[in-house]
Design a protein around this motif. Structure first.
Motif, short mmCIF file in Angstrom:
data_model
loop_
_atom_site.label_atom_id
_atom_site.label_comp_id
_atom_site.label_asym_id
_atom_site.label_seq_id
_atom_site.Cartn_x
_atom_site.Cartn_y
_atom_site.Cartn_z
N SER A 134 0.85 -1.19 0.00
CA SER A 134 0.00 0.00 0.00
C SER A 134 0.88 1.24 0.00
O SER A 134 2.02 1.20 0.50
N LYS A 135 0.33 2.30 -0.53
CA LYS A 135 1.08 3.55 -0.65
C LYS A 135 1.53 4.04 0.73
O LYS A 135 2.65 4.55 0.89
N TYR A 143 6.90 3.77 -4.85
CA TYR A 143 5.49 3.99 -5.23
C TYR A 143 5.40 4.73 -6.56
O TYR A 143 4.68 4.32 -7.47
N TYR A 147 3.86 2.04 -9.03
CA TYR A 147 2.41 1.92 -8.83
C TYR A 147 1.61 3.18 -9.14
O TYR A 147 0.40 3.08 -9.32
N ALA A 148 2.27 4.33 -9.18
CA ALA A 148 1.51 5.59 -9.28
C ALA A 148 0.57 5.57 -10.50
O ALA A 148 -0.59 5.96 -10.40
N LYS A 149 1.09 5.10 -11.61
CA LYS A 149 0.30 5.13 -12.85
C LYS A 149 -0.72 4.01 -12.88
O LYS A 149 -1.90 4.22 -13.14
N SER A 150 -0.26 2.77 -12.62
CA SER A 150 -1.13 1.60 -12.82
C SER A 150 -2.09 1.35 -11.65
O SER A 150 -3.18 0.82 -11.85
N GLN A 151 -1.68 1.72 -10.45
CA GLN A 151 -2.43 1.38 -9.23
C GLN A 151 -2.67 -0.14 -9.13
O GLN A 151 -3.59 -0.59 -8.46
N ASP A 152 -1.83 -0.91 -9.81
CA ASP A 152 -1.94 -2.37 -9.81
C ASP A 152 -0.93 -2.89 -8.77
O ASP A 152 0.22 -3.16 -9.09
N PHE A 153 -1.40 -3.03 -7.55
CA PHE A 153 -0.50 -3.36 -6.44
C PHE A 153 -0.20 -4.85 -6.35
O PHE A 153 -0.97 -5.67 -6.87
#
Ligand code: FMN
Length: 170
Positions: A134-135, A143, A147-153
């Motif tokens: 998680s962020k 991050y 993850y910032a662009k995709s939000q696919d964690f």
């Protein structure tokens, strides 16, 4: 098949994992899927031998780990770069990757999830813990980059290594 300790060939296995990759298989025969992983940790948690893998939510393999709560990791000891590239770029949701990469599965020893039939070392793992990247708790540079662009964690799965062995292709 030769049973070996979980940390046998640890340096060789980690060198294979990154950057070339290892096979992560989830599911059961007839409902299995294999993808390539490059990130993972072999070690000890809660006094148990563990393999920690990081699987993005969007992967088909993620669904199967959630369903069966076990997985195998196979470190190939032969040149399988092409096969790793195929299973690491196509999704089992849309393709029969075993057909595409000309790979087959072999039944495991201690869990239901099979492993890739090749010359290599396999760890059979049961999920004992997972957590979600998680962020909030992540280094901000990671991050931003991952993850910032995709939000696919990623889900981080801790697999207790139930057994480990070196095998040859059948
Ligand atoms: C060298 C390499 C390493 C990879 N490492 C990971 C990883 O550690 N975690 C992950 O979620 N995806 C990783 N991938 C991407 C997945 O293998 C890829 O998205 C795959 O197509 C997912 O397949 P699936 O949808 O059938 O599960 C990697 C790909 C390659 C080529």
């Amino acid at each position: 098949m030769e049973l070996v300790n979980f940390n046998h060939n640890a340096q060789k296995n980690i060198d294979q994992l990154y950057p070339t990759g290892a096979f992560l298989t989830a599911g059961v025969i007839d409902d299995a899927n294999t993808m390539t992983i490059g990130w993972g940790t072999i070690g000890i948690a809660w006094s148990k031998k563990t393999m920690v893998v990081m699987v993005t939510h969007s992967r088909f393999t993620h669904q199967l780990i959630e369903k069966y709560k076990e997985f195998t990791v196979t470190f190939p000891y032969e040149d399988m770069k092409e096969e790793l590239m195929i299973v690491g770029t196509k999704s089992g949701r849309d393709h029969d990757k075993y057909e595409l990469a000309k790979l087959s599965l072999d039944q495991g020893q201690a869990i239901s999830t099979p492993h890739i039939d090749c010359h290599g070392m396999t760890l059979e793992c049961k999920v004992i813990f997972k957590n979600e990247v998680s962020k909030e708790y992540l280094d901000s540079a990671i991050y931003d980059k991952r993850y910032a662009k995709s939000q696919d964690f990623h889900t981080v799965y801790y697999g207790e290594i139930i057994t480990s062995y070196i095998h040859d292709k059948n």
